[in-house]
Design a protein around this motif. Structure first.
Motif, PDB file in Angstrom:
ATOM      1  N   MET A 196       0.825  -1.087  -0.071  1.00 20.78           N
ATOM      2  CA  MET A 196      -0.080   0.085   0.159  1.00 20.78           C
ATOM      3  C   MET A 196       0.945   1.284   0.044  1.00 20.78           C
ATOM      4  SD  MET A 196      -2.956   1.159   2.694  1.00 20.78           S
ATOM      5  CE  MET A 196      -3.966  -0.295   2.190  1.00 20.78           C
ATOM      6  N   THR A 197       0.481   2.313  -0.923  1.00 21.45           N
ATOM      7  CA  THR A 197       1.236   3.474  -0.787  1.00 21.45           C
ATOM      8  C   THR A 197       1.046   4.322   0.521  1.00 21.45           C
ATOM      9  OG1 THR A 197       0.781   3.485  -3.340  1.00 21.45           O
ATOM     10  CG2 THR A 197       1.486   5.586  -2.032  1.00 21.45           C
ATOM     11  N   LYS A 198       2.327   4.806   0.856  1.00 19.61           N
ATOM     12  CA  LYS A 198       2.245   5.374   2.170  1.00 19.61           C
ATOM     13  C   LYS A 198       1.768   6.799   1.798  1.00 19.61           C
ATOM     14  CE  LYS A 198       5.414   6.904   5.706  1.00 19.61           C
ATOM     15  NZ  LYS A 198       6.875   6.758   6.271  1.00 19.61           N
ATOM     16  N   GLN A 199       1.096   7.237   2.814  1.00 21.08           N
ATOM     17  CA  GLN A 199       0.592   8.677   2.792  1.00 21.08           C
ATOM     18  C   GLN A 199       1.230   9.640   3.476  1.00 21.08           C
ATOM     19  OE1 GLN A 199      -3.690   9.332   4.140  1.00 21.08           O
ATOM     20  NE2 GLN A 199      -3.143  11.553   4.600  1.00 21.08           N
ATOM     21  N   THR A 200       1.773  10.793   2.798  1.00 24.77           N
ATOM     22  CA  THR A 200       2.697  11.623   3.381  1.00 24.77           C
ATOM     23  C   THR A 200       2.007  13.107   3.471  1.00 24.77           C
ATOM     24  OG1 THR A 200       3.664  12.177   1.236  1.00 24.77           O
ATOM     25  CG2 THR A 200       4.859  10.440   2.666  1.00 24.77           C
ATOM     26  N   GLY A 201       0.719  13.324   3.369  1.00 23.32           N
ATOM     27  CA  GLY A 201      -0.148  14.706   3.361  1.00 23.32           C
ATOM     28  C   GLY A 201      -1.485  14.198   3.691  1.00 23.32           C
ATOM     29  N   THR A 202      -2.149  15.327   3.944  1.00 21.78           N
ATOM     30  CA  THR A 202      -3.371  15.165   4.303  1.00 21.78           C
ATOM     31  C   THR A 202      -4.249  15.240   3.076  1.00 21.78           C
ATOM     32  OG1 THR A 202      -3.868  17.645   4.488  1.00 21.78           O
ATOM     33  CG2 THR A 202      -2.969  16.421   6.362  1.00 21.78           C
ATOM     34  N   ILE A 203      -5.483  14.585   3.291  1.00 20.98           N
ATOM     35  CA  ILE A 203      -6.391  14.326   2.156  1.00 20.98           C
ATOM     36  C   ILE A 203      -7.687  15.029   2.408  1.00 20.98           C
ATOM     37  CG2 ILE A 203      -7.579  12.842   0.649  1.00 20.98           C
ATOM     38  CD1 ILE A 203      -5.643  10.589   1.092  1.00 20.98           C
ATOM     39  N   GLY A 204      -8.344  15.745   1.707  1.00 22.83           N
ATOM     40  CA  GLY A 204      -9.434  16.494   1.862  1.00 22.83           C
ATOM     41  C   GLY A 204     -10.636  16.405   0.654  1.00 22.83           C
ATOM     42  N   VAL A 205     -11.557  16.960   0.897  1.00 23.76           N
ATOM     43  CA  VAL A 205     -12.596  17.042  -0.403  1.00 23.76           C
ATOM     44  C   VAL A 205     -13.016  18.146  -0.370  1.00 23.76           C
ATOM     45  CG1 VAL A 205     -14.527  16.241   1.358  1.00 23.76           C
ATOM     46  CG2 VAL A 205     -14.468  15.642  -0.938  1.00 23.76           C
ATOM     47  N   LEU A 206     -13.781  18.678  -1.733  1.00 18.84           N
ATOM     48  CA  LEU A 206     -14.287  20.044  -1.883  1.00 18.84           C
ATOM     49  C   LEU A 206     -15.768  20.054  -2.105  1.00 18.84           C
ATOM     50  CD1 LEU A 206     -13.202  22.865  -4.251  1.00 18.84           C
ATOM     51  CD2 LEU A 206     -15.326  21.853  -4.536  1.00 18.84           C
ATOM     52  N   VAL A 237      -1.594  23.560  -1.013  1.00 19.40           N
ATOM     53  CA  VAL A 237      -3.214  22.738  -1.250  1.00 19.40           C
ATOM     54  C   VAL A 237      -3.248  22.797  -2.451  1.00 19.40           C
ATOM     55  CG1 VAL A 237      -5.359  23.164  -0.434  1.00 19.40           C
ATOM     56  CG2 VAL A 237      -3.729  23.895   0.959  1.00 19.40           C
ATOM     57  N   ALA A 238      -3.842  21.357  -3.108  1.00 15.09           N
ATOM     58  CA  ALA A 238      -3.890  21.248  -4.588  1.00 15.09           C
ATOM     59  C   ALA A 238      -5.308  20.562  -4.613  1.00 15.09           C
ATOM     60  CB  ALA A 238      -3.072  20.209  -5.147  1.00 15.09           C
ATOM     61  N   TYR A 239      -6.296  21.257  -5.483  1.00 11.16           N
ATOM     62  CA  TYR A 239      -7.527  20.595  -5.839  1.00 11.16           C
ATOM     63  C   TYR A 239      -7.327  19.967  -7.149  1.00 11.16           C
ATOM     64  CZ  TYR A 239      -9.960  24.480  -3.370  1.00 11.16           C
ATOM     65  OH  TYR A 239     -10.761  25.305  -2.462  1.00 11.16           O
ATOM     66  N   ASN A 240      -8.270  18.885  -7.063  1.00 12.16           N
ATOM     67  CA  ASN A 240      -8.250  17.774  -8.364  1.00 12.16           C
ATOM     68  C   ASN A 240      -9.591  17.351  -8.537  1.00 12.16           C
ATOM     69  OD1 ASN A 240      -5.840  17.667 -10.230  1.00 12.16           O
ATOM     70  ND2 ASN A 240      -4.784  16.856  -8.112  1.00 12.16           N
ATOM     71  N   ILE A 241      -9.847  17.321  -9.624  1.00 10.66           N
ATOM     72  CA  ILE A 241     -11.176  16.471 -10.117  1.00 10.66           C
ATOM     73  C   ILE A 241     -10.896  15.217  -9.706  1.00 10.66           C
ATOM     74  CG2 ILE A 241     -13.055  15.856 -11.778  1.00 10.66           C
ATOM     75  CD1 ILE A 241     -12.804  18.864 -11.191  1.00 10.66           C
ATOM     76  N   ALA A 242     -11.881  14.316  -9.142  1.00 11.48           N
ATOM     77  CA  ALA A 242     -11.801  12.912  -8.550  1.00 11.48           C
ATOM     78  C   ALA A 242     -12.670  12.055  -8.996  1.00 11.48           C
ATOM     79  CB  ALA A 242     -11.279  13.093  -7.280  1.00 11.48           C
ATOM     80  N   ALA A 243     -12.507  10.941  -9.136  1.00 12.54           N
ATOM     81  CA  ALA A 243     -13.651   9.927  -9.213  1.00 12.54           C
ATOM     82  C   ALA A 243     -12.965   8.332  -9.104  1.00 12.54           C
ATOM     83  CB  ALA A 243     -14.169   9.688 -10.457  1.00 12.54           C
ATOM     84  N   ILE A 244     -13.568   7.647  -8.099  1.00  8.20           N
ATOM     85  CA  ILE A 244     -12.864   6.406  -7.890  1.00  8.20           C
ATOM     86  C   ILE A 244     -13.865   5.044  -8.095  1.00  8.20           C
ATOM     87  CG2 ILE A 244     -12.083   4.778  -5.906  1.00  8.20           C
ATOM     88  CD1 ILE A 244     -10.703   7.185  -4.845  1.00  8.20           C
ATOM     89  N   GLY A 268       5.828  17.780  -3.499  1.00 12.25           N
ATOM     90  CA  GLY A 268       5.514  18.845  -2.558  1.00 12.25           C
ATOM     91  C   GLY A 268       4.007  19.224  -2.095  1.00 12.25           C
ATOM     92  N   VAL A 269       2.921  18.655  -2.597  1.00 14.93           N
ATOM     93  CA  VAL A 269       1.729  18.895  -1.941  1.00 14.93           C
ATOM     94  C   VAL A 269       1.661  18.477  -0.526  1.00 14.93           C
ATOM     95  CG1 VAL A 269      -0.552  18.243  -2.306  1.00 14.93           C
ATOM     96  CG2 VAL A 269       0.584  18.894  -4.341  1.00 14.93           C
ATOM     97  N   THR A 270       1.064  19.393   0.346  1.00 14.09           N
ATOM     98  CA  THR A 270       0.805  18.968   1.641  1.00 14.09           C
ATOM     99  C   THR A 270      -0.500  18.595   1.795  1.00 14.09           C
ATOM    100  OG1 THR A 270       0.535  21.435   2.186  1.00 14.09           O
ATOM    101  CG2 THR A 270       2.770  20.479   2.481  1.00 14.09           C
ATOM    102  N   SER A 271      -1.630  19.248   1.169  1.00 15.70           N
ATOM    103  CA  SER A 271      -2.806  18.836   1.238  1.00 15.70           C
ATOM    104  C   SER A 271      -3.629  18.451  -0.058  1.00 15.70           C
ATOM    105  CB  SER A 271      -3.935  20.035   2.002  1.00 15.70           C
ATOM    106  OG  SER A 271      -3.270  20.162   3.162  1.00 15.70           O
ATOM    107  N   ALA A 272      -4.132  17.346  -0.191  1.00 16.39           N
ATOM    108  CA  ALA A 272      -4.587  16.981  -1.661  1.00 16.39           C
ATOM    109  C   ALA A 272      -6.286  16.961  -1.415  1.00 16.39           C
ATOM    110  CB  ALA A 272      -4.035  15.607  -2.157  1.00 16.39           C
ATOM    111  N   ILE A 273      -6.918  17.835  -2.125  1.00 19.63           N
ATOM    112  CA  ILE A 273      -8.273  18.183  -1.897  1.00 19.63           C
ATOM    113  C   ILE A 273      -8.967  17.345  -3.289  1.00 19.63           C
ATOM    114  CG2 ILE A 273     -10.164  19.702  -1.630  1.00 19.63           C
ATOM    115  CD1 ILE A 273      -7.847  19.512   0.631  1.00 19.63           C
ATOM    116  N   LEU A 274      -9.749  16.529  -3.243  1.00 17.01           N
ATOM    117  CA  LEU A 274     -10.550  15.964  -4.168  1.00 17.01           C
ATOM    118  C   LEU A 274     -11.973  16.333  -4.432  1.00 17.01           C
ATOM    119  CD1 LEU A 274      -9.716  12.129  -3.098  1.00 17.01           C
ATOM    120  CD2 LEU A 274      -8.341  13.770  -4.361  1.00 17.01           C
ATOM    121  N   THR A 275     -12.155  16.941  -5.602  1.00 20.12           N
ATOM    122  CA  THR A 275     -13.447  17.304  -6.057  1.00 20.12           C
ATOM    123  C   THR A 275     -14.421  16.450  -6.662  1.00 20.12           C
ATOM    124  OG1 THR A 275     -12.513  19.567  -6.310  1.00 20.12           O
ATOM    125  CG2 THR A 275     -14.583  19.306  -7.617  1.00 20.12           C
TER     126      THR A 275
END
Length: 320
Positions: free
Chosen positions: A1-11, A208-215, A296-303
């Motif tokens: 499993m990939t190790k998380q090194t930042g925080t994950i949020g949602v928009l 902080v980085a926004y990205n369109i997301a779908a899983i 270098g992203v510290t917070s990845a925000i999923l839209t």
């Protein structure tokens, strides 16, 4: 499993039905997302009101406002609103200030001759006010004569103030005066590395980085879900996001052959879509996030994408 090194949020999408705003925030917190960001786009909902509402309806999740256009509000009154939020919800508020989309700001008569000067003055004064300092500033745009938040209204700890920007000169301003930078979607590792060159931070600086997301367990379903939201990436305003990518010239050529942005989105190759969004299986999404954190992203925000945002939110939680 990939190790998380930042925080994950949602928009919280700007067109979320009113009845779903509080359930969305509460469900995001229950799933374990670290952050929830609200947007303030012209013609939709106010950012500070949304933030106050979801903060009051949750107990743990951090809430970011991204972003407040600098030309839209007097900085002293903005500081009062933000300070109130921070006092009522300590250590849970992040604020991003930016230029605002030029066309929107021009449509309300609020686009300055020097957006860079305004942003620099505004963030500098806003941070000083939120720290409880008396402020005198006679700048080109921001004029403050001895204003200070009353001790009863000054938060114990000032919130993080980020600059929501994208171009090289604006990124440099962020590095000079802000506590962090908010990058709008799409954010790729290549764009992150290019942005950090211009930010050139000399002290701790959040990214902080926004990205369109779908899983989805079927990666083809996830790619199809995000594709319509990528229609804008062929437009000129998005050049800073796309220029660092190896397929930039091909993307520009594709857009020139398409009659409209919708046709362009349908024609995007799957390989490009995978780079322009966090989309795929849970493991693929985790890998994409790991690449962003490594860059270098510290917070990845999923839209999440529509039409049912609560269901989309639930599917995004698989990345956690």
């Amino acid at each position: 499993m990939t190790k998380q090194t930042g925080t994950i949020g949602v928009l919280l999408p700007r067109d979320t039905p009113t009845r779903d705003i509080i359930p969305f925030a509460q469900r995001a917190e229950a799933h374990g997302f670290d952050e929830l960001w609200v947007v303030e786009d012209l013609g939709y909902r106010g950012g500070l009101v949304q933030a106050a509402t979801v903060l009051a309806a949750t107990t743990r999740i951090r809430v970011g406002v991204g972003l407040l256009p600098a030309a839209a509000r007097n900085v002293a009154f903005t500081a009062m609103e933000i300070a109130s939020l921070v006092q009522l919800h300590p250590d849970r508020v992040d604020i991003a200030v930016g230029h605002g989309m030029p066309a929107w700001m021009r449509s309300v008569g609020a686009w300055p001759k020097s957006p860079l000067t305004l942003l620099s003055e505004y963030i500098t004064v806003l941070k000083s006010l939120l720290s409880g300092q008396p402020v005198r500033n006679d700048g080109k745009y921001v004029h403050i004569d001895g204003v200070r938040l009353h001790e009863s209204s000054t938060p114990a700890a000032a919130p993080t103030v980020l600059a929501g920007v994208r171009g090289p000169k604006s990124l440099a301003v962020s590095g000079d005066v802000a506590d962090g930078t908010l990058l709008a979607e799409p954010v790729t590792p290549a764009y992150v590395r290019e942005a950090l060159k211009h930010i050139d931070p000399t002290r701790p600086h959040r990214l902080v980085a926004y990205n369109i997301a779908a899983i989805d367990d079927d990666p083809a379903v996830a790619l199809a879900a995000v594709r319509p939201a990528l229609a804008v990436v062929g437009e000129p305003d998005w050049r800073p996001h796309i220029a660092p990518l190896p397929f930039y010239d091909d993307l520009v050529a594709l857009r020139s052959r398409c009659d409209n942005s919708e046709e362009f989105a349908r024609a995007l190759p799957d390989a490009w879509v995978r780079q322009l969004a966090v989309a795929g299986t849970p493991d693929q999404a985790r890998s994409s996030l790991a690449d962003l954190f490594d860059a270098g992203v510290t917070s990845a925000i999923l839209t999440p994408v529509g039409p049912h945002y609560l269901a989309s939110l639930d599917s995004l939680a698989a990345v956690l």
